[in-house]
Design a protein around this motif. Sequence first.
Motif, mmCIF file in Angstrom:
data_model
loop_
_atom_site.group_PDB
_atom_site.id
_atom_site.type_symbol
_atom_site.label_atom_id
_atom_site.label_comp_id
_atom_site.label_asym_id
_atom_site.label_seq_id
_atom_site.Cartn_x
_atom_site.Cartn_y
_atom_site.Cartn_z
ATOM 1 N N ARG A 57 -5.157 4.869 -11.632
ATOM 2 C CA ARG A 57 -4.667 6.216 -11.358
ATOM 3 C C ARG A 57 -3.454 6.541 -12.225
ATOM 4 N N LEU B 81 2.736 1.558 -3.477
ATOM 5 C CA LEU B 81 1.864 1.979 -4.577
ATOM 6 C C LEU B 81 1.424 3.426 -4.430
ATOM 7 N N ASP B 82 1.327 3.891 -3.213
ATOM 8 C CA ASP B 82 0.927 5.280 -2.988
ATOM 9 C C ASP B 82 1.949 6.256 -3.540
ATOM 10 N N THR C 195 0.829 -1.208 0.000
ATOM 11 C CA THR C 195 0.000 0.000 0.000
ATOM 12 C C THR C 195 0.857 1.249 0.000
ATOM 13 N N GLN D 265 -6.389 -0.300 -8.546
ATOM 14 C CA GLN D 265 -6.634 1.111 -8.266
ATOM 15 C C GLN D 265 -5.421 1.967 -8.634
ATOM 16 N N ALA D 266 -4.224 1.494 -8.286
ATOM 17 C CA ALA D 266 -3.011 2.251 -8.608
ATOM 18 C C ALA D 266 -2.799 2.323 -10.117
ATOM 19 N N VAL E 241 3.997 1.443 -11.260
ATOM 20 C CA VAL E 241 3.079 0.475 -10.652
ATOM 21 C C VAL E 241 3.517 -0.943 -10.987
ATOM 22 N N THR F 133 3.718 5.715 -6.322
ATOM 23 C CA THR F 133 3.889 5.538 -7.762
ATOM 24 C C THR F 133 3.117 6.606 -8.528
#
Length: 813
Positions: free
Chosen positions: A423, A275-276, A272, A419-420, A284, A278
Amino acid sequence: MGVRALTFAGVALAVLYVPGAGCDDLRSVDTAGCAPAEYGLPERLALSGGSPAARAFRGPHPVWLTPAALASYPEGCPAPPRVRTSLGALPLGPEGGRLGCLVVVGAGENGFEAEQQRFLERYAEAIAGVLQSGAGGGAPPAPLSSALRRMRVGSFVLVPETGVIDADETLCELVGIRPDDFDGKADSLLAHALPEDLHALMSVLEPSTRTFGRRELDFRVRRPTGEMRWLSLKCRVAAGADDRPEQVLGVVTATSVLQRDADDVSRIQWLTAALDRTATVRDVSRVVITALRGPLNADRVALAELQDERLQVTLLDPPQPAVWPRTWRLPCGSEWPDAPLSALPTLQTALRDGRMDLWPTGTALEPGLDGIGPGGLAVLPLPARGRVAGVCLIGWDRPHEFVPEERSLLTATASLAGQALSRAQAHDAEQELATMLQRSLLPRRLPELPGGIAVARYLPARRGLEVGGDWYDVISLSEDRVALVIGDVQGHSAAAATIMGQMRTAVRAYAVEGHPPDVVVSHANRLLVGMETDLFATCCYAELDMDEGDILFVRAGHVAPLLRHPDGSTEEVEVEGGLPLGISMEAEFPMTAVALAPGTMLALVTDGLVEAADLSLDEGMRRTRATLAAADPSDPGRVADDLLGDFGRREDDVALLLLRYDGMKTRPIRSGWLVWRLPDAVMHARRFTARTLRRWKVEEVADPVLLVVSELVTNALVHTQGPVSLDLVLREDRVRVCVSDSSPRAPAKPVIVDWESTGGRGLLLVESMSESFGTVPVAGGKQVCSEIAVPRREPASVGAEPGARTGTDHDEP
């Protein structure tokens, strides 16, 4: 150890300055690298002075200076100055509680690279920690070396041919070897690496003859206690005299980013957080592959994004083509073999249902997936916002059993990665759109100019959407006149870029119509006011006569242009300014005339180059002038790069337009005639033309020139109203005939020419006898031009009239 690690970061000398007893100066307390005397850095620096160290100590950010930027600093720099010396000054401690300043000197021609800057910023933080720990009793001994030990940076020098490695104590400790027990062999260190990482590690430590330059790798080691530790290796391969790898020089650091416990919760927490951070699809992909391949002991991991029912490969791990089936041996980013999902039913079903599929050993799959996981294959859709953003494949060569813990890890990873990835896709699309928009609105290339060279640079802002309102253009108005324009629309957004494109197009259109500079800018201002936008624009417009060197400036709220004279002196041109564009419909824009000598360089810049939050406009202009004065004008492109300097922390976009004016090699002879509207006007025009050709000693082209004059003057008198003028120009081997009138309509050639046609044949005749023929708009009308080639003449005929080709004739009727 310290010297080797700093050398890898591009540092030849590091000097630590701390405030003196009176807190009014900085004094040197520790050095690392070369002897300070070699670079001549002073022992003390005034805190209120203009040295880079004092500026960094007082300011909020480090100061990074290229050799060109370093030349503008009067103190606190290497003495004597060197052409290839860069400098960085990094403040130590928070603002308001500064503990000192670290000054690093490097030999890089382009300054410290971004990666080196990040390392040195971490180094500065470690030094501040060392200073804080010894604050009670003064500066601790050898703080520079202590900080490197605190950072746990190990270094080594490896000789690939012998396998002998010179590793320092920190590297041995990171791997898990007592320094006294290390035998100096690379194999002893590699024995602690995990088998899965050995192949990649060996490819770095045993380079081929084609793998010179910088390399980096993250790998794992098993310490004697059983603990697994992630290490980050960065190295540089040095070539010997026979172009074979002679040495591998590198540094190794422990990285907490890749450390994971056996506990699944810790893994998901790490994923988590990773990925935050990236931003791009490729970022990713790297994180997902790192999160899955090691814990699952997988042999292959691939990640692809879904785009319009087709799959786009983003990353393969391992990247070596031999590890993948033949049909997969394609570069990353290329289309998947048999890319339509209809050719990959296994993936099509998984993506349609959005569920994970686990295929055990021996499963018969379609040819596109055969060989990826003969021992087991996991197909992992990556869901995001009600759709599937991509897919991840994990394959094993040996028979693999999917245990419940692995299924939980795969499910959690799929949700977070989806999700990543969604985004990141939006981020990539936004950046691609910004780049395409900026590229389409700015000139693709600048025209080649007779008598000068123009170069331009544009750098987007490093925040938000990387597109702004700065623009530039070079407009060829005629064979001897050119317009240069630079401008800046308020803001950094797609709206600002759109307005920028409209203003650039408008200015170009008004300029090509033949309007003088003040009229061009006035028309552009009225257009922007009429668009009823909240944005305004600044602009500096210049029109240059390449023959005479005369230039007319118009400035609308923009920073002043700069000149570098042939003797190296610089000048900020005092151009009378007007309001920015888009403020007032009635704004006036006066013109300022300046004469340029051959060898002069003109610089038009936007405020992003000369102004920032920590840089005043006056200081920015002074530094730019100093850099311009020190630059070599023989290479305008290099001058532009020097002016840009180091903009790693820029907040505004930057546009720069340079023109080196060399002057025309051959100046033309001109002669003009105002045609009377009389019955015999054509006859008088022919007589004037004949006299002029005799004076220029080009009577051999009299017949075609007189014919062209007759036809063009007749057309102007018959089909237009108002004044008509005839201009003749002789340049080298061509006579140019130009007839101007007050009508904007171009002469029309006949569509059909037959025996019954009574008009239009003259234009066809003129066109057939001309080397070039056409119509250009001018202020208040048009100009029809024809060029007639002059046969090559002997030098003696040219010298018969000294100075004939450098004068300008003016005949009055």
